[in-house]
Design a protein around this motif. Structure first.
Motif, mmCIF file in Angstrom:
data_model
loop_
_atom_site.group_PDB
_atom_site.id
_atom_site.type_symbol
_atom_site.label_atom_id
_atom_site.label_comp_id
_atom_site.label_asym_id
_atom_site.label_seq_id
_atom_site.Cartn_x
_atom_site.Cartn_y
_atom_site.Cartn_z
ATOM 1 N N SER A 1 -31.222 60.240 25.157
ATOM 2 C CA SER A 1 -32.382 60.315 25.498
ATOM 3 C C SER A 1 -33.308 59.690 24.245
ATOM 4 N N TYR B 1 -37.116 62.522 18.481
ATOM 5 C CA TYR B 1 -37.018 61.502 19.891
ATOM 6 C C TYR B 1 -38.354 61.524 20.485
ATOM 7 N N LYS C 1 -30.527 68.890 18.442
ATOM 8 C CA LYS C 1 -30.366 68.793 16.832
ATOM 9 C C LYS C 1 -31.268 69.479 15.955
ATOM 10 N N HIS D 1 -28.675 66.763 12.570
ATOM 11 C CA HIS D 1 -28.911 65.325 12.865
ATOM 12 C C HIS D 1 -29.236 64.661 11.656
ATOM 13 N N ASN D 2 -28.000 63.571 11.656
ATOM 14 C CA ASN D 2 -27.878 62.610 10.526
ATOM 15 C C ASN D 2 -27.557 63.207 9.253
ATOM 16 N N THR E 1 -24.193 65.117 13.036
ATOM 17 C CA THR E 1 -24.286 63.832 13.793
ATOM 18 C C THR E 1 -24.610 62.801 12.812
ATOM 19 N N THR E 2 -23.975 61.523 12.768
ATOM 20 C CA THR E 2 -24.334 60.411 12.064
ATOM 21 C C THR E 2 -24.403 59.307 13.158
ATOM 22 N N PRO F 1 -23.188 53.447 22.405
ATOM 23 C CA PRO F 1 -22.083 53.057 23.121
ATOM 24 C C PRO F 1 -22.340 51.366 23.269
ATOM 25 N N PHE F 2 -23.551 51.280 23.670
ATOM 26 C CA PHE F 2 -23.994 49.786 23.965
ATOM 27 C C PHE F 2 -24.648 49.221 22.788
ATOM 28 N N ALA G 1 -28.028 56.172 26.869
ATOM 29 C CA ALA G 1 -29.413 56.473 27.582
ATOM 30 C C ALA G 1 -29.774 55.454 28.523
ATOM 31 N N THR G 2 -30.384 55.787 29.216
ATOM 32 C CA THR G 2 -30.914 54.767 30.487
ATOM 33 C C THR G 2 -32.171 55.454 30.944
ATOM 34 N N HIS H 1 -28.192 52.282 36.558
ATOM 35 C CA HIS H 1 -27.478 52.471 35.376
ATOM 36 C C HIS H 1 -26.690 53.829 35.203
ATOM 37 N N GLU I 1 -23.886 53.814 37.356
ATOM 38 C CA GLU I 1 -22.965 52.937 36.737
ATOM 39 C C GLU I 1 -22.026 53.514 35.687
HETATM 40 N N1 LIG Z 1 -27.885 59.937 14.641
HETATM 41 C C1 LIG Z 1 -27.932 60.443 15.928
HETATM 42 O O1 LIG Z 1 -27.725 61.560 16.125
HETATM 43 C C2 LIG Z 1 -28.045 59.466 17.024
HETATM 44 C C3 LIG Z 1 -28.426 58.040 16.601
HETATM 45 C C4 LIG Z 1 -28.337 57.212 17.728
HETATM 46 C C5 LIG Z 1 -28.237 57.625 18.906
HETATM 47 N N2 LIG Z 1 -28.115 59.174 19.370
HETATM 48 C C6 LIG Z 1 -27.731 59.418 20.850
HETATM 49 O O2 LIG Z 1 -26.988 58.540 21.662
HETATM 50 C C7 LIG Z 1 -27.678 58.189 22.628
HETATM 51 C C8 LIG Z 1 -27.248 56.844 23.140
HETATM 52 O O3 LIG Z 1 -27.572 55.772 22.085
HETATM 53 P P1 LIG Z 1 -28.808 54.774 22.095
HETATM 54 O O4 LIG Z 1 -29.910 55.143 23.128
HETATM 55 O O5 LIG Z 1 -28.982 54.447 20.842
HETATM 56 O O6 LIG Z 1 -27.940 53.538 23.115
HETATM 57 P P2 LIG Z 1 -27.054 52.973 24.231
HETATM 58 O O7 LIG Z 1 -26.744 54.221 25.012
HETATM 59 O O8 LIG Z 1 -25.758 52.323 23.421
HETATM 60 O O9 LIG Z 1 -27.953 51.964 24.963
HETATM 61 C C9 LIG Z 1 -28.989 52.306 25.649
HETATM 62 C C10 LIG Z 1 -29.634 50.939 26.061
HETATM 63 O O10 LIG Z 1 -28.808 50.492 27.251
HETATM 64 C C11 LIG Z 1 -29.148 50.253 28.247
HETATM 65 N N3 LIG Z 1 -28.091 50.516 29.251
HETATM 66 C C12 LIG Z 1 -27.675 51.703 29.828
HETATM 67 N N4 LIG Z 1 -26.859 51.856 30.701
HETATM 68 C C13 LIG Z 1 -26.826 50.863 31.090
HETATM 69 C C14 LIG Z 1 -25.946 49.649 32.055
HETATM 70 N N5 LIG Z 1 -25.296 50.390 32.903
HETATM 71 N N6 LIG Z 1 -26.373 48.477 32.233
HETATM 72 C C15 LIG Z 1 -27.018 47.617 31.539
HETATM 73 N N7 LIG Z 1 -27.814 48.432 30.577
HETATM 74 C C16 LIG Z 1 -27.844 49.754 30.284
HETATM 75 C C17 LIG Z 1 -30.447 50.999 28.499
HETATM 76 O O11 LIG Z 1 -31.344 50.388 28.946
HETATM 77 P P3 LIG Z 1 -31.951 50.735 30.619
HETATM 78 O O12 LIG Z 1 -33.103 51.944 30.429
HETATM 79 O O13 LIG Z 1 -32.843 49.664 31.085
HETATM 80 O O14 LIG Z 1 -30.939 51.082 31.444
HETATM 81 C C18 LIG Z 1 -30.913 51.173 26.965
HETATM 82 O O15 LIG Z 1 -31.779 50.180 26.537
HETATM 83 C C19 LIG Z 1 -28.963 58.195 22.146
HETATM 84 O O16 LIG Z 1 -30.008 58.503 23.279
HETATM 85 C C20 LIG Z 1 -29.272 59.269 21.537
HETATM 86 O O17 LIG Z 1 -29.145 60.643 22.463
HETATM 87 C C21 LIG Z 1 -27.930 59.807 18.300
#
Ligand SMILES: NC(=O)c1ccc[n+]([C@@H]2O[C@H](COP(=O)([O-])OP(=O)(O)OC[C@H]3O[C@@H](n4cnc5c(N)ncnc54)[C@H](OP(=O)(O)O)[C@@H]3O)[C@@H](O)[C@H]2O)c1
Lengths: 307, 224
Positions: free
Chosen positions: A53, A90, A115, A146-147, A173-174, A226-227, A273-274, A279, A282
Motif C-alpha cells: 500500500s 504510509y 507495522k 518497520h525497518n 522488516t527491512t 518485487p518490481f 502495490a498497485t 494490475h 495480473e
Molecule cells: N521497509 C518496509 O517495510 C517496506 C519497504 C518497501 C515496501 N514495503 C511494502 O512492500 C510493498 C511493495 O513494494 P513497493 O510498493 O515499493 O513496490 P512494487 O510492488 O515493487 O512496485 C509497485 C509499482 O509497480 C506498479 N505495478 C504493480 N503491478 C503492476 C503490473 N502488473 N504491471 C505493471 N506495473 C505494475 C505499480 O504501479 P500501478 O499503480 O500503475 O500498478 C507501482 O507503481 C509496499 O507497498 C509496502 O507495502 C515495505
C-alpha cells in the motif's frame, strides 16, 4: 516456436519439476485460486501474492481515489488474495484500507499486516492501537517492526501482545537491501513468525543468507519491492518479453518478475502495490499458472542480469 | 525510519504525482472563486509597489503575511498533511514566515519599495508577475488540467516566489531575515517535484537562487 504439442509437454514437465522443487509446501488454495504456502510457525496457508500500500493507497481525503483503491481491494479479495500490508509511515494508506474494508463489508479472508514505526519504544502500543482503529479491525494478524526501528523495545511488546491473544504473528522488516547483518542476528535470536525483505530479479542478495536462515529457523518470508517500485519493470520493458516466458504462463514482464520471486521455495508471499484493477488481477494471476523450476529461474535471472 | 540518509528523496516520496496534483484540483474546486481574490491581492501588491512609500511597504507585507498564513492553514495543514507526514512542519514554517513578515515588514517597515539595481528591479517584477500569471499556466502547459493550477496566495510555490520578487523590489538593503524560509521552501518543493519526476522541478529552486544571487550582488555593490 516448436509445435504446440511439444510446448505443452515442456510446460507440463516444467510444472512437474516446479512441484518437485517446491515439494509439499506449495498447493492451490482452492479450485483456480492462487497457490499458497504455509506460515512455518502455524501451518496456516497464505496465497503467494499479497497487496502492498506504499504510495498507491496514500490518496488522502480524495473520495474518488479512495473508491478506486477500494475497487482494487475488492478485486484482490475476489481473486483469492488475502494479505494486505501497510505501515503508519504510509501517510493515509491505513485509513484508505480501513475505508475499503468497511465498504467491502470486512471480507473474512483478510490477513492484515501492519507495522510499528516509532523510535520511542514506550509509544509503540499507542501507535499500534491508532493503526488498528484506522484499519477498523478487532486485531492485526501480523505486526512487524518497520525497518528494525527500535526493535529491542518493540519486540517484547509484540510478543506480549501475541501471548495475550491481541495479535497472531510477529515480524520485522527491512528493504532496499539495508541492514541485513542486523536482520540475520535478530532472526537467529528471536522467535519470529515473519520477516519482510526486498527480493526481486536483480536484488538477490537475500538468496545467500537470509532466505536459507528463514528456512532453517522456520520463519515466513514476505517479499517487498518485487518490481523495485516499478523501476525494474521500466528497465525490462525496453525489450520484448522472450518467447520462452510463455512456458511459465507469463504474458507480461510484471508476471515474469513476480513469478521469479514467488517461485523461490522459501518465499511465503510477495507483496506488490498497485493502484489498478487490471494490475492486481495480473499479479494475483501469477500465483495460479505454472511456476518456473530452478533451471528456468536461472535463465530468468541471467536475462535480467544482462540488462 | 532509523537512518533517513540510507534513502534518497525518490525512496522517501510518499505519494504518486497524480495524488499530489489532485490535491490542488480538489482545493481549487472547493474554494472557487477564492482564486480571484488571491489574484486581486497579488495585483494590489504590484499597484502598491508602483505607488511606493513606507505605508505601501507595510501594506504589501500585510498582504503577504495573510497569504503565508492562509497557505499554512488552508494548504499544508488542511490538505497536504493528508498525504505528507512532513506537512505539519511545513505549516509551522509558513506561520513562522508570516510572523517574520509581521515583525520585519509590517512593524519595522523593511518591505518599503526602495531604489534597487535595474537588474534587481526587473528580476523582482518578472518574478512577481510570473508567480501571479505564469505559475498557474505551468500545469496546463505541461498537460495537466486547468483545475490543478497552483495560484498565488493559495499554493505554496507561487506564494514563495512572489515573496522573493517583492524582496528584490524592496531595494538594496535586503531584510535578510525574510529570505531563508521562502528559499528553503523552493528547494524543498523542487526536491519533491524531482522525486516525482516532474519536468518543471528546477524552476522554483533556480528562481530562488537567482533572486538570492541578485540581492547579494546588489547589497555588495551598495556597500562598496
Ligand atoms: N521497509 C518496509 O517495510 C517496506 C519497504 C518497501 C515496501 N514495503 C511494502 O512492500 C510493498 C511493495 O513494494 P513497493 O510498493 O515499493 O513496490 P512494487 O510492488 O515493487 O512496485 C509497485 C509499482 O509497480 C506498479 N505495478 C504493480 N503491478 C503492476 C503490473 N502488473 N504491471 C505493471 N506495473 C505494475 C505499480 O504501479 P500501478 O499503480 O500503475 O500498478 C507501482 O507503481 C509496499 O507497498 C509496502 O507495502 C515495505
Amino acid at each position: 516456436m516448436g509445435p504446440p504439442l511439444q510446448i505443452t509437454r515442456r510446460r507440463l514437465l516444467g510444472a512437474l519439476a516446479a512441484l518437485a522443487l517446491l515439494g509439499p509446501r506449495l498447493a492451490p488454495a482452492r479450485e483456480d485460486g492462487p497457490a499458497t504456502r504455509p506460515i512455518p510457525s502455524s501451518g496456516e496457508r497464505l496465497p503467494l501474492v499479497g497487496l502492498g500500500s506504499w504510495i498507491t493507497f496514500n490518496v488522502g481525503d480524495d473520495r474518488a481515489a479512495r473508491d478506486a483503491c477500494a475497487e482494487v481491494m475488492a478485486n484482490f479479495f475476489r481473486a483469492g488474495g488475502q494479505l494486505i500490508d501497510s505501515s503508519p509511515m504510509y501517510g493515509s494508506a491505513q485509513e484508505v484500507i480501513g475505508y475499503g474494508l468497511a465498504k467491502l463489508g470486512h471480507p473474512a479472508r483478510l490477513f492484515s499486516a501492519d507495522k510499528v514505526w516509532i523510535a520511542d519504544g514506550a509509544a509503540g502500543r499507542r501507535q499500534m492501537e491508532t493503526s488498528r482503529q484506522r484499519w477498523g479491525i478487532p486485531r492485526f494478524d501480523l505486526l512487524q517492526v518497520h525497518n528494525l526501528l527500535a526493535w529491542p523495545a518493540h519486540l517484547p511488546t509484540l510478543f506480549a501482545m501475541k501471548a495475550a491473544g491481541q495479535l497472531r504473528y510477529v515480524g520485522i522488516t527491512t528493504s532496499h537491501g539495508h541492514r541485513h547483518d542486523e536482520m540475520a542476528r535478530i532472526m537467529a535470536s528471536q522467535p519470529l513468525d515473519f520477516v519482510q525483505l526486498t527480493y526481486n530479479l536483480v536484488d538477490r542478495e537475500v538468496e545467500q543468507r537470509l532466505l536459507p536462515l528463514a528456512r532453517e529457523r522456520g520463519i515466513a518470508v514476505i517479499v517487498n519491492r518485487p518490481f523495485q517500485r516499478g523501476a525494474l519493470l521500466s528497465k525490462l520493458g525496453r525489450q520484448p518479453l522472450p518467447a520462452w516466458a510463455g512456458e511459465i504462463d507469463c504474458t507480461s514482464w510484471a508476471q515474469f518478475a513476480l513469478k521469479f520471486v514467488i517461485s523461490h521455495p522459501d518465499v511465503t508471499c510477495a507483496i506488490s502495490a498497485t493502484s489498478r484493477v487490471d494490475h492486481v488481477l495480473e499479479n494475483l494471476g501469477t500465483a495460479t499458472g505454472a511456476l518456473p523450476d530452478q533451471a528456468m529461474r536461472s535463465r530468468m535471472a541471467a536475462l535480467a542480469a544482462r540488462l | 525510519m532509523a537512518e533517513w540518509w540510507l534513502y534518497g528523496p525518490r525512496d522517501l516520496l510518499l505519494f504518486a504525482p497524480r495524488t499530489y496534483y489532485r490535491l490542488f484540483e480538489l482545493y481549487n474546486l472547493e474554494l472557487w472563486p477564492l482564486q480571484l481574490l488571491a489574484l486581486a491581492l497579488g495585483t494590489t501588491v504590484l499597484v502598491l509597489w508602483r505607488r511606493g512609500g513606507a505605508r505601501a511597504g507595510r501594506a504589501i507585507a500585510a498582504i503577504l503575511l495573510l497569504c503565508w498564513l492562509w497557505v499554512a492553514w488552508g494548504f499544508h495543514w488542511q490538505r497536504y498533511a493528508s498525504i505528507n507526514l512532513a506537512a505539519g512542519y511545513f505549516a509551522l514554517a509558513f506561520v513562522a514566515q508570516a510572523l517574520l513578515l509581521l515583525w520585519l515588514g509590517v512593524l519595522r517597515g523593511r518591505l518599503a519599495p526602495a531604489p534597487a539595481t535595474r537588474l534587481q528591479q526587473r528580476a523582482g517584477l518578472i518574478l512577481v508577475l510570473f508567480a501571479l500569471l505564469g505559475f498557474p499556466l505551468l500545469g496546463p502547459l505541461l498537460g495537466r488540467s486547468w483545475t490543478q493550477a497552483e495560484v498565488f496566495g493559495m499554493a505554496p510555490d507561487p506564494t514563495a516566489l512572489a515573496t522573493l520578487g517583492v524582496l528584490l523590489l524592496a531595494g538594496g538593503r535586503p531584510a535578510w531575515g525574510l529570505w531563508p524560509l521562502p528559499v528553503a521552501w523552493c528547494l524543498v518543493s523542487g526536491t519533491t517535484l524531482w522525486a516525482m519526476e516532474a519536468p518543471d522541478f528546477a524552476l522554483a529552486p533556480l528562481a530562488a537562487l537567482l533572486a538570492v544571487g541578485l540581492a547579494a550582488g546588489g547589497a555588495a555593490r551598495r556597500s562598496r
